[in-house]
Scaffold this active site. Structure first.
Site, PDB file in Angstrom:
ATOM      1  N   GLU A  63       4.171  -4.198   3.509  1.00 27.81           N
ATOM      2  CA  GLU A  63       5.616  -3.755   3.772  1.00 27.81           C
ATOM      3  C   GLU A  63       5.425  -3.354   5.451  1.00 27.81           C
ATOM      4  O   GLU A  63       6.425  -3.259   6.060  1.00 27.81           O
ATOM      5  CB  GLU A  63       5.573  -2.304   3.069  1.00 27.81           C
ATOM      6  CG  GLU A  63       4.684  -1.281   3.167  1.00 27.81           C
ATOM      7  CD  GLU A  63       3.423  -1.250   2.526  1.00 27.81           C
ATOM      8  OE1 GLU A  63       2.768  -0.146   2.728  1.00 27.81           O
ATOM      9  OE2 GLU A  63       3.057  -2.090   1.777  1.00 27.81           O
ATOM     10  N   LEU A 106       0.689  -1.040  -0.111  1.00 31.72           N
ATOM     11  CA  LEU A 106       0.009  -0.007   0.001  1.00 31.72           C
ATOM     12  C   LEU A 106       0.961   1.316   0.057  1.00 31.72           C
ATOM     13  O   LEU A 106       0.477   2.289  -0.567  1.00 31.72           O
ATOM     14  CB  LEU A 106      -1.021  -0.072   1.308  1.00 31.72           C
ATOM     15  CG  LEU A 106      -2.043  -0.973   1.185  1.00 31.72           C
ATOM     16  CD1 LEU A 106      -2.715  -1.092   2.458  1.00 31.72           C
ATOM     17  CD2 LEU A 106      -3.051  -0.428  -0.025  1.00 31.72           C
ATOM     18  N   HIS A 107       1.812   1.272   0.952  1.00 30.33           N
ATOM     19  CA  HIS A 107       2.618   2.653   0.830  1.00 30.33           C
ATOM     20  C   HIS A 107       1.796   3.545   1.119  1.00 30.33           C
ATOM     21  O   HIS A 107       2.029   4.708   0.390  1.00 30.33           O
ATOM     22  CB  HIS A 107       3.706   2.584  -0.125  1.00 30.33           C
ATOM     23  CG  HIS A 107       4.408   1.471  -0.515  1.00 30.33           C
ATOM     24  ND1 HIS A 107       5.701   1.087  -0.033  1.00 30.33           N
ATOM     25  CD2 HIS A 107       4.619   0.513  -1.331  1.00 30.33           C
ATOM     26  CE1 HIS A 107       6.201   0.033  -0.230  1.00 30.33           C
ATOM     27  NE2 HIS A 107       5.174  -0.472  -1.109  1.00 30.33           N
ATOM     28  N   LEU A 108       1.086   3.864   1.918  1.00 35.22           N
ATOM     29  CA  LEU A 108      -0.002   4.844   2.065  1.00 35.22           C
ATOM     30  C   LEU A 108       0.650   6.196   2.471  1.00 35.22           C
ATOM     31  O   LEU A 108      -0.171   7.212   2.402  1.00 35.22           O
ATOM     32  CB  LEU A 108      -1.005   4.428   3.187  1.00 35.22           C
ATOM     33  CG  LEU A 108      -2.090   3.289   3.038  1.00 35.22           C
ATOM     34  CD1 LEU A 108      -3.232   2.921   3.912  1.00 35.22           C
ATOM     35  CD2 LEU A 108      -2.825   3.441   1.401  1.00 35.22           C
TER      36      LEU A 108
END
Length: 372
Positions: free
Chosen positions: A117, A94-96
């Protein structure tokens, strides 16, 4: 549980959320798996392979999202947001902290999003990020060597040099999984390799691992500036789980680099560590030149080697996917602390501190959220 495997739609993203063997494991456990037509073709898994594994092949994208849990590789793009629904479990990278619009959409639709992650073991290792960090790290040295060639915009440097000619200088910022694997390949190419890291213990481990064949240097602004400006290739491989990457290399440092040198920002999906990597590039158009330096900022590097990447990712994620499917998300979070750390949003709440801080949103712990 009903599980969907959509086709990835990000530019040149050829990986797939599960291989046929992963689908077979879920089906054998009593779950229904829907796979979108041609979802695996980029990794050379055909629809017939999934069908033989027990999946139902569906042509409609909306149908593959109308399930209890979606397993993907990369973060959903805007065209996929309308498929979000309350209670949907989304299991993917996602790397939000670098995706405010996506974060808001997940909150608004009350999606239960679990980021590969940020799943973290007690020793602080990241088991679902590690395989792709290994791939991206190894690719970064290969890609850097390619773009140092004159025909690709570089200064025409051969990293290994030849007798009577110096080796190319490679500086790697960050000595984690990605940085370590970048060093392995750079050394294999014959380069003069330096790794910078903030952790003295990690530097000692790297020195032992490489038998003194790499230079290990404490990472601080002065040392970063010194080594960046003398390098032919700089690889950014710094990670703070769940949070935006720190901007460690300033624009002034980039200006001091030689024309035709190359930077590879592995951390670009978390915002990047170079001030000058101000845009994400794609496999179709991977580089741009700024201040005479070739910038490579592709956010899905492993998508270029999808067969290897899909198999490696499947090996890591499948046990957690089975846990979520077999136990249900509530029991899975309660019984497995590492998996619970992967929870980023839960029914309208942000449950990852790094994401909450990035956008000044209210934070709730996983324990608090599960009681709601």
């Amino acid at each position: 549980m009903k599980i969907g495997i959509p086709r990835e739609i990000k530019n040149n993203e050829n990986r797939v959320g599960l291989s046929p063997s992963g689908v077979h494991a879920l089906v054998e456990s009593g779950h229904t798996v829907l796979v979108e037509t041609n979802a695996g073709s980029g990794s050379f898994f055909e629809d017939v392979d999934y069908k033989e594994a027990g999946a139902e092949i569906v042509a409609e994208q909306a149908k593959v999202w109308d399930v209890d849990m979606v397993i993907k590789v990369k973060e959903p793009l805007e065209s996929e947001y309308p498929y979000f629904k309350e209670g949907l479990v989304l299991f993917t990278y996602l790397h939000l902290a670098n995706e405010e619009k996506l974060t808001q959409a997940l909150i608004d639709r009350k999606v239960i999003s679990i980021a590969y992650e940020t799943v973290q073991l007690p020793d602080r290792s990241l088991p679902l990020l590690s395989p792709m960090s290994e791939v991206a790290g190894r690719m970064s040295a290969q890609v850097g060597a390619e773009f140092l060639q004159k025909l690709n915009g570089g200064m025409g440097i051969l990293l290994g040099g030849v007798p009577g000619v110096p080796k190319g200088k490679v500086t790697i910022i960050g000595g984690g999984q990605a940085g370590t694997n970048a060093a392995k390949i750079a050394l294999g190419l014959g380069a003069d390799v330096t790794i910078l890291d903030v952790n003295p213990k990690r530097l000692q481990q790297l020195d032992d691992l490489f038998g003194g064949r790499v230079h290990t240097i404490m990472s601080n602004p002065l040392n970063i500036e010194l080594y960046v400006k003398q390098s032919d290739l700089v690889i950014g491989a710094v990670l703070i789980p769940g949070a935006k990457a720190p901007r460690l290399v300033t624009e002034d440092m980039i200006k001091q680099m030689k024309n035709g040198s190359v930077i590879i920002d592995i951390a670009i999906d978390q915002g990047g560590i170079f001030e000058t990597t101000d845009k994400i590039t794609t496999h179709d158009d991977p580089t741009y030149i700024k201040h005479g330096v070739v910038h490579y900022a592709v956010a899905n590097m492993p998508g270029a080697v999808p067969r290897t990447s899909t198999l490696a990712l499947n090996n890591a994620t499948l046990p957690y996917a089975l846990m979520l499917a077999n136990k249900g998300y509530r029991e899975a979070f309660k019984s497995n602390q590492p998996l619970s750390l992967g929870l980023n949003t839960y029914k309208g709440h942000v449950t990852n501190k790094g994401v909450a801080e990035a956008f000044e949103m209210e934070y709730k712990s996983v324990e608090e959220a599960l009681q709601l």
